[in-house]
Motif scaffolding. Structure first.
Motif, PDB file in Angstrom:
ATOM      1  N   GLY A 143     -16.158  -2.645   2.436  1.00 51.31           N
ATOM      2  CA  GLY A 143     -15.921  -1.213   2.646  1.00 51.31           C
ATOM      3  C   GLY A 143     -15.480  -0.862   4.055  1.00 51.31           C
ATOM      4  N   MET A 147     -11.093  -3.431   2.699  1.00 56.57           N
ATOM      5  CA  MET A 147     -10.472  -2.347   1.939  1.00 56.57           C
ATOM      6  C   MET A 147      -9.665  -1.393   2.821  1.00 56.57           C
ATOM      7  N   VAL A 169      -4.914   5.128   3.125  1.00 58.49           N
ATOM      8  CA  VAL A 169      -6.010   4.229   2.734  1.00 58.49           C
ATOM      9  C   VAL A 169      -6.888   4.914   1.694  1.00 58.49           C
ATOM     10  N   THR A 170      -7.310   6.132   1.995  1.00 63.47           N
ATOM     11  CA  THR A 170      -8.190   6.879   1.077  1.00 63.47           C
ATOM     12  C   THR A 170      -7.506   7.113  -0.260  1.00 63.47           C
ATOM     13  N   ASN A 173      -7.171   3.787  -2.290  1.00 60.49           N
ATOM     14  CA  ASN A 173      -8.450   3.311  -2.815  1.00 60.49           C
ATOM     15  C   ASN A 173      -8.978   4.231  -3.919  1.00 60.49           C
ATOM     16  N   ASP A 174      -8.737   5.545  -3.798  1.00 58.87           N
ATOM     17  CA  ASP A 174      -9.106   6.483  -4.878  1.00 58.87           C
ATOM     18  C   ASP A 174      -8.331   6.159  -6.152  1.00 58.87           C
ATOM     19  N   ASP A 177      -9.646   2.928  -7.752  1.00 56.35           N
ATOM     20  CA  ASP A 177     -10.972   3.102  -8.355  1.00 56.35           C
ATOM     21  C   ASP A 177     -10.879   3.619  -9.782  1.00 56.35           C
ATOM     22  N   HIS A 236      -1.831  -4.043  -1.525  1.00 59.77           N
ATOM     23  CA  HIS A 236      -3.088  -3.668  -0.867  1.00 59.77           C
ATOM     24  C   HIS A 236      -4.316  -4.291  -1.531  1.00 59.77           C
ATOM     25  N   GLN A 237      -4.605  -3.916  -2.782  1.00 60.61           N
ATOM     26  CA  GLN A 237      -5.874  -4.312  -3.389  1.00 60.61           C
ATOM     27  C   GLN A 237      -6.023  -5.824  -3.547  1.00 60.61           C
ATOM     28  N   ALA A 240      -6.719  -7.240  -0.118  1.00 57.27           N
ATOM     29  CA  ALA A 240      -8.086  -6.896   0.311  1.00 57.27           C
ATOM     30  C   ALA A 240      -9.095  -7.814  -0.383  1.00 57.27           C
TER      31      ALA A 240
END
Length: 402
Positions: A143, A147, A169-170, A173-174, A177, A236-237, A240
């Protein structure tokens, strides 16, 4: 679809996927009948040879999702729609010559990235993130670090300002999710990309977006925007998770202990081992059969969906006869895909530089790092698609920020 279909979901993908894939292969063979959310049928291709066949024949096993024979049964709020899109103008669902032109545009734009500049960006953002946690003596490296790193670097390569990085970034990641903020995250990413495209049309610079806009193949801004969003999410994911899964391996497996004390070769070895044994992209949707055919002893009907079982194929006992042996430099895994829809080579190189730099900065800055919980207390996100840790709690001697 056969009655013994296996649900592609549930806690075992989180807790014991290797055993689950072994059982599927034992009970159903190299091509396993599965059901997705809402009892939607599909096939999971677990055999190495069969996956090679599916990804190597883009005509018989097409990337065109319009071929799917289940669309009439798919509700508008189906949770997997972001993963299995329809009429989406991105490279993911483009086929034939147009796909080759599009892949060429992306590869050219990424290939022009100077590797020294890329590593410099990755080191700077990694150092910034470590500065934010190094004085406390404890941290969650998922976290608070993994990420947050890849998307910052990618945003910089695309042409976003450093100030826009945290918001991206936010949003990303949202979106990943897949919960109540997913749509808002997607909208933020789309509007940010559209704004950047407009800025670079008016004022080109030395960045990925400007180079894509200069391509003469005649792609629309909407197509380029969709491709940029795909590239950012895909870059990204998994990157990460590659960082997180590699650090977990180094902290829990005695074979890699040397890397925690300055052994650089074992960083590359651990990263490669993860791509074989614990790959971030476990299962990918997918391909669609363009006509009736047979695969792995199964009768596949026109329009059937085939899920690419990357981790299952990587652990196929026909190619991994001694699964306990380290893979060394062997990179014949499926973690970046195969065939004309595989991850473009320059994109793989970008991901590898970001991941390796991210890991090396942790080891340089926090030399006595250790796991803060028992290894068996680490948990994974509950997903059959992407495999990554929910958290990686560590402790270390506090050190001053740079």
């Amino acid at each position: 679809m056969t009655p013994e279909a296996v649900p592609l979901g549930g806690p075992r993908f989180q807790t014991e996927p290797a055993r689950l894939y072994r059982e599927m292969r034992r009970d159903h063979g190299a091509v396993t009948p599965v059901v997705l959310d809402g009892d939607v049928p599909a096939w999971l291709v677990l055999g190495y040879r069969e996956l090679h066949q599916v990804t190597g024949d883009p005509v018989l096993f097409s990337r065109d999702s319009e071929l799917w024979n289940q669309w009439d049964l798919i509700p508008d709020d189906w949770p997997l729609l972001p993963m299995i899109g329809r009429k989406q103008p991105s490279i993911l669902y483009t086929v034939g010559e147009r796909h080759r032109e599009r892949a060429g545009m992306i590869s050219d734009a990424l290939e022009a990235v100077d590797p020294f500049v890329l590593r410099g960006h990755a080191e700077r953002f990694a150092d910034e993130l470590i500065d934010g946690l190094c004085t406390s003596g404890e941290a969650d490296l998922i976290g608070q670090y993994a990420m947050l790193l890849p998307v910052r670097v990618l945003a910089r390569l695309y042409g976003f300002s450093d100030e826009e990085g945290p918001g991206l970034v936010t949003a990303l990641n949202d979106m990943i999710d897949g919960r109540d903020r997913a749509i808002a995250g997607q909208q933020h990413l789309a509007s940010s990309m559209a704004r950047l495209l407009g800025d670079r049309r008016a004022d080109p610079a030395d960045d990925v977006v400007s180079r894509m806009l200069q391509d003469t193949s005649g792609f629309t801004d909407e197509e380029i925007m969709q491709d940029l969003m795909v590239m950012m999410a895909a870059g990204h994911q998994p990157t990460a998770d590659w960082i997180g899964n590699s650090l977990r391996l180094m902290l829990t497996d005695d074979r890699f202990a040397a890397s925690l004390f300055g052994g650089r070769n074992s960083v590359a070895e651990a990263m490669n081992e993860v791509l074989w044994e614990d790959t971030p992209s476990q299962n990918i949707a997918g391909r669609w059969a363009s006509r009736d055919t047979r695969l792995g002893g199964r009768r596949i009907r026109a329009g059937d969906l085939l899920i690419l079982g990357l981790q299952g194929a990587n652990s196929d006992p026909q190619v991994r006869t001694d699964a306990s042996a380290l893979t060394g430099g062997n990179n014949a895994h499926f973690s970046f895909g195969h065939g004309e829809h595989r991850c473009p080579f320059p994109a793989q190189e970008v991901a590898e530089v970001i991941a390796r730099t991210g890991i090396e900065v942790v080891l340089d800055r926090l030399p006595d790092i250790d796991l803060a919980v028992p290894a068996d207390a680490l948990t994974r996100r509950p997903s059959p698609w992407l495999r990554g840790l929910t958290a990686l709690p560590v402790r270390f001697t506090p050190v001053p920020a740079h």
